[in-house]
Design a protein around this motif. Sequence first.
Motif, mmCIF file in Angstrom:
data_model
loop_
_atom_site.group_PDB
_atom_site.id
_atom_site.type_symbol
_atom_site.label_atom_id
_atom_site.label_comp_id
_atom_site.label_asym_id
_atom_site.label_seq_id
_atom_site.Cartn_x
_atom_site.Cartn_y
_atom_site.Cartn_z
ATOM 1 N N ARG A 31 44.289 50.921 -2.768
ATOM 2 C CA ARG A 31 43.270 50.477 -3.728
ATOM 3 C C ARG A 31 41.879 50.956 -3.294
ATOM 4 O O ARG A 31 41.089 51.426 -4.109
ATOM 5 N N GLN A 32 41.564 50.852 -2.009
ATOM 6 C CA GLN A 32 40.258 51.289 -1.516
ATOM 7 C C GLN A 32 40.077 52.791 -1.703
ATOM 8 O O GLN A 32 39.002 53.252 -2.087
ATOM 9 N N ILE A 33 41.129 53.551 -1.445
ATOM 10 C CA ILE A 33 41.061 54.999 -1.626
ATOM 11 C C ILE A 33 40.877 55.322 -3.107
ATOM 12 O O ILE A 33 40.081 56.188 -3.469
ATOM 13 N N GLY A 34 41.598 54.615 -3.971
ATOM 14 C CA GLY A 34 41.475 54.819 -5.412
ATOM 15 C C GLY A 34 40.069 54.544 -5.911
ATOM 16 O O GLY A 34 39.555 55.258 -6.778
ATOM 17 N N LEU B 169 39.354 56.155 -9.490
ATOM 18 C CA LEU B 169 40.497 55.779 -10.322
ATOM 19 C C LEU B 169 40.330 54.361 -10.851
ATOM 20 O O LEU B 169 39.613 53.552 -10.255
ATOM 21 N N ASP B 170 41.001 54.051 -11.940
ATOM 22 C CA ASP B 170 40.995 52.702 -12.498
ATOM 23 C C ASP B 170 41.935 51.850 -11.650
ATOM 24 O O ASP B 170 43.146 51.872 -11.835
ATOM 25 N N THR B 171 41.383 51.110 -10.704
ATOM 26 C CA THR B 171 42.205 50.353 -9.756
ATOM 27 C C THR B 171 42.715 49.045 -10.337
ATOM 28 O O THR B 171 43.509 48.370 -9.699
ATOM 29 N N LYS C 262 48.147 53.266 -12.190
ATOM 30 C CA LYS C 262 47.242 54.346 -11.807
ATOM 31 C C LYS C 262 47.264 54.576 -10.297
ATOM 32 O O LYS C 262 46.942 55.656 -9.824
ATOM 33 N N LEU C 263 47.628 53.540 -9.536
ATOM 34 C CA LEU C 263 47.621 53.650 -8.079
ATOM 35 C C LEU C 263 48.950 54.134 -7.510
ATOM 36 O O LEU C 263 48.991 54.670 -6.403
ATOM 37 N N GLU C 264 50.044 53.959 -8.234
ATOM 38 C CA GLU C 264 51.359 54.339 -7.708
ATOM 39 C C GLU C 264 51.475 55.832 -7.408
ATOM 40 O O GLU C 264 52.005 56.199 -6.363
#
Length: 55
Positions: free
Chosen positions: A11-14, A19-21, A26-28
């Motif tokens: 999540r932090q990287i996204g 990206l829309d966290t 969107k994170l997968e």
Amino acid sequence: MRQAGGPVSTRQIGEVLGLDTGVRGKLEPLRGKLTKLADRGWLHKRPDGKFTARL
């Protein structure tokens, strides 16, 4: 990763990548890419699911 100074979550990287966290879907793909990098030795995946840079 190196700028974070410690383990970071997907999540932090996204968030840093813009990206829309709020949407898990969107994170997968990002998590999959980070896992591949860990499998290849570029990153280290910790048991808690966070990633760190290999030293």
